[in-house]
Design a protein around this motif. Sequence first.
Motif, PDB file in Angstrom:
ATOM      1  N   TYR A 403       0.839  -1.193   0.000  1.00  0.00           N
ATOM      2  CA  TYR A 403       0.000   0.000   0.000  1.00  0.00           C
ATOM      3  C   TYR A 403       0.877   1.248   0.000  1.00  0.00           C
ATOM      4  O   TYR A 403       1.974   1.237   0.558  1.00  0.00           O
ATOM      5  N   VAL A 404       0.373   2.295  -0.609  1.00  0.00           N
ATOM      6  CA  VAL A 404       1.163   3.522  -0.720  1.00  0.00           C
ATOM      7  C   VAL A 404       0.946   4.415   0.502  1.00  0.00           C
ATOM      8  O   VAL A 404      -0.157   4.495   1.054  1.00  0.00           O
ATOM      9  N   MET A 405       2.020   5.066   0.942  1.00  0.00           N
ATOM     10  CA  MET A 405       1.946   6.077   1.989  1.00  0.00           C
ATOM     11  C   MET A 405       2.445   7.376   1.360  1.00  0.00           C
ATOM     12  O   MET A 405       3.621   7.513   1.045  1.00  0.00           O
ATOM     13  N   LEU A 406       1.523   8.298   1.139  1.00  0.00           N
ATOM     14  CA  LEU A 406       1.864   9.540   0.444  1.00  0.00           C
ATOM     15  C   LEU A 406       2.765  10.440   1.296  1.00  0.00           C
ATOM     16  O   LEU A 406       2.818  10.315   2.519  1.00  0.00           O
ATOM     17  N   LYS A 407       3.446  11.347   0.610  1.00  0.00           N
ATOM     18  CA  LYS A 407       4.320  12.295   1.319  1.00  0.00           C
ATOM     19  C   LYS A 407       3.490  13.320   2.086  1.00  0.00           C
ATOM     20  O   LYS A 407       3.896  13.821   3.124  1.00  0.00           O
ATOM     21  N   ASN A 408       2.338  13.671   1.533  1.00  0.00           N
ATOM     22  CA  ASN A 408       1.426  14.646   2.148  1.00  0.00           C
ATOM     23  C   ASN A 408       2.143  15.942   2.533  1.00  0.00           C
ATOM     24  O   ASN A 408       2.160  16.362   3.703  1.00  0.00           O
ATOM     25  N   VAL A 409       2.743  16.547   1.518  1.00  0.00           N
ATOM     26  CA  VAL A 409       3.478  17.804   1.702  1.00  0.00           C
ATOM     27  C   VAL A 409       2.502  18.940   1.989  1.00  0.00           C
ATOM     28  O   VAL A 409       1.524  19.146   1.258  1.00  0.00           O
ATOM     29  N   ALA A 410       2.768  19.666   3.058  1.00  0.00           N
ATOM     30  CA  ALA A 410       1.874  20.751   3.464  1.00  0.00           C
ATOM     31  C   ALA A 410       1.990  21.954   2.523  1.00  0.00           C
ATOM     32  O   ALA A 410       3.075  22.281   2.036  1.00  0.00           O
ATOM     33  N   VAL A 411       0.849  22.577   2.276  1.00  0.00           N
ATOM     34  CA  VAL A 411       0.819  23.826   1.510  1.00  0.00           C
ATOM     35  C   VAL A 411       1.197  24.964   2.450  1.00  0.00           C
ATOM     36  O   VAL A 411       0.764  24.992   3.611  1.00  0.00           O
ATOM     37  N   GLU A 412       2.002  25.874   1.965  1.00  0.00           N
ATOM     38  CA  GLU A 412       2.415  26.997   2.803  1.00  0.00           C
ATOM     39  C   GLU A 412       1.213  27.836   3.214  1.00  0.00           C
ATOM     40  O   GLU A 412       0.373  28.195   2.399  1.00  0.00           O
ATOM     41  N   LYS A 413       1.129  28.138   4.508  1.00  0.00           N
ATOM     42  CA  LYS A 413       0.004  28.920   5.004  1.00  0.00           C
ATOM     43  C   LYS A 413       0.123  30.376   4.565  1.00  0.00           C
ATOM     44  O   LYS A 413       1.218  30.933   4.483  1.00  0.00           O
ATOM     45  N   LYS A 414      -1.030  30.984   4.283  1.00  0.00           N
ATOM     46  CA  LYS A 414      -1.038  32.371   3.817  1.00  0.00           C
ATOM     47  C   LYS A 414      -1.757  33.309   4.787  1.00  0.00           C
ATOM     48  O   LYS A 414      -1.712  34.522   4.618  1.00  0.00           O
ATOM     49  N   LEU A 415      -2.442  32.734   5.757  1.00  0.00           N
ATOM     50  CA  LEU A 415      -3.185  33.547   6.712  1.00  0.00           C
ATOM     51  C   LEU A 415      -2.398  33.726   8.004  1.00  0.00           C
ATOM     52  O   LEU A 415      -1.695  32.824   8.443  1.00  0.00           O
ATOM     53  N   ASP A 416      -2.546  34.875   8.597  1.00  0.00           N
ATOM     54  CA  ASP A 416      -1.840  35.166   9.846  1.00  0.00           C
ATOM     55  C   ASP A 416      -2.581  34.608  11.054  1.00  0.00           C
ATOM     56  O   ASP A 416      -1.974  34.298  12.081  1.00  0.00           O
ATOM     57  N   THR A 417      -3.890  34.467  10.931  1.00  0.00           N
ATOM     58  CA  THR A 417      -4.705  34.036  12.060  1.00  0.00           C
ATOM     59  C   THR A 417      -4.814  32.515  12.141  1.00  0.00           C
ATOM     60  O   THR A 417      -4.806  31.810  11.134  1.00  0.00           O
TER      61      THR A 417
END
Length: 422
Positions: A403-417
């Motif tokens: 079974y595959v385990m994805l890297k699941n790279v996070a998207v850079e956050k753009k909100l300050d809150t």
Amino acid sequence: MANKKNAFYAQSGGVTAVINASACGLIETARANKDKIGKVYAGRNGIIGALTEDLIDTSKESKKDIAALRHTPSGAFGSCRYKLKSVEENRREYERLIEVFEAHNIGYFFYNGGGDSADTCLKVSQLSKKMGYPIQAIHVPKTVDNDLPITDNCPGFGSVAKYIATSVREASFDVRSMAKTSTKVFVVEVMGRHAGWIAAAGGLATTEDTDLPIVILFPEVIFDRAKFMAKVKEKVDQYGYVSVVVSEGVKDPEGKFLADQGLMDAFGHAQLGGVAPVVANMIREDLGLKYHWAVADYLQRAARHIASKNDVEQAYAMGKAAVELALKGKNSVMPTVVRKKDSPYRWSVGEAPLSRVANKEKMMPKSFISRDGFDITPKCRKYLEPLIKGEDYPPYKNGLPQYVMLKNVAVEKKLDTEFEVK
């Protein structure tokens, strides 16, 4: 297209053996339409990922790994049990969604789940009207409980049904071999809070060429202890043993779940579990028979190694259709499975408005349950059998499924809150 929008995809509720096949169909179809849809961002742990701006960039995953989702069980991006309140009750949640969607140029919302997820998707689809933000929300059906209305069946159910039918057959052979001097009764607990579709699948274990004694306890039938004991005794007297399939949602005459633990889950539902030992102990008390019991639990919904081919194909098709509906400008809809023919089994893709899906449950019809309340009817068997047919084995290595385990790279956050999910 300079103004093409990105898409948000998330998985919700209890996962299945084929929910990732829907993710595969959706992401591959979006990639094939990259001139119309930008990136597909997945919510880490469902809608919570949207609220907390915890997004996963699926474009960072290789074509090979996305394709491998088709044969990988569970939720590749994480799931959750979290139900949005109405805009009037918690406007801040919706304002937060809009903030995140705007920050990441998201114009498509795909939510892969069951009835409560359909409700969440319906509420998100109303954002453009209530809060002035253009968003197309498409629900991707999924639930092992098979209780979504309109669609002929729900992706995830066919594979669970295949697992339960197979397990009950194999366990029955085991009990049969030991019944002379040992166990007479085997009790297996299956999922199904209000609808007995999974329990019904246990009835497929016995056929004309493999006659096995099976007794089923459906949540649609009020538990009658005396009648149940009489049926168990009848089967044991005739065969020497019996297998009992009990749904977690079986209720007593007072309307209380036999398995009620007095706890609630995140959706406000009674936390169930443990009905198998309850029923087994009743059998010991009333009939004095030796028993064994088991709880299928996560095993039944994670069993990708024995998935139904029809189920895998339908799950993929629902993900693919969701993108195609969005590209047609549809909003607040769900792709469905439309049965064309029982034998040979034929089906096509349809669609249903979410207003007719959200917060509605499809129970077992009375015509699917035998008159005595302990078995399925030929009509039910005719409905169920095509759903478990076909094999679609994952690749194996050294005796184990790969079974595959994805890297699941996070998207850079753009909100300050930050946003706290309660």
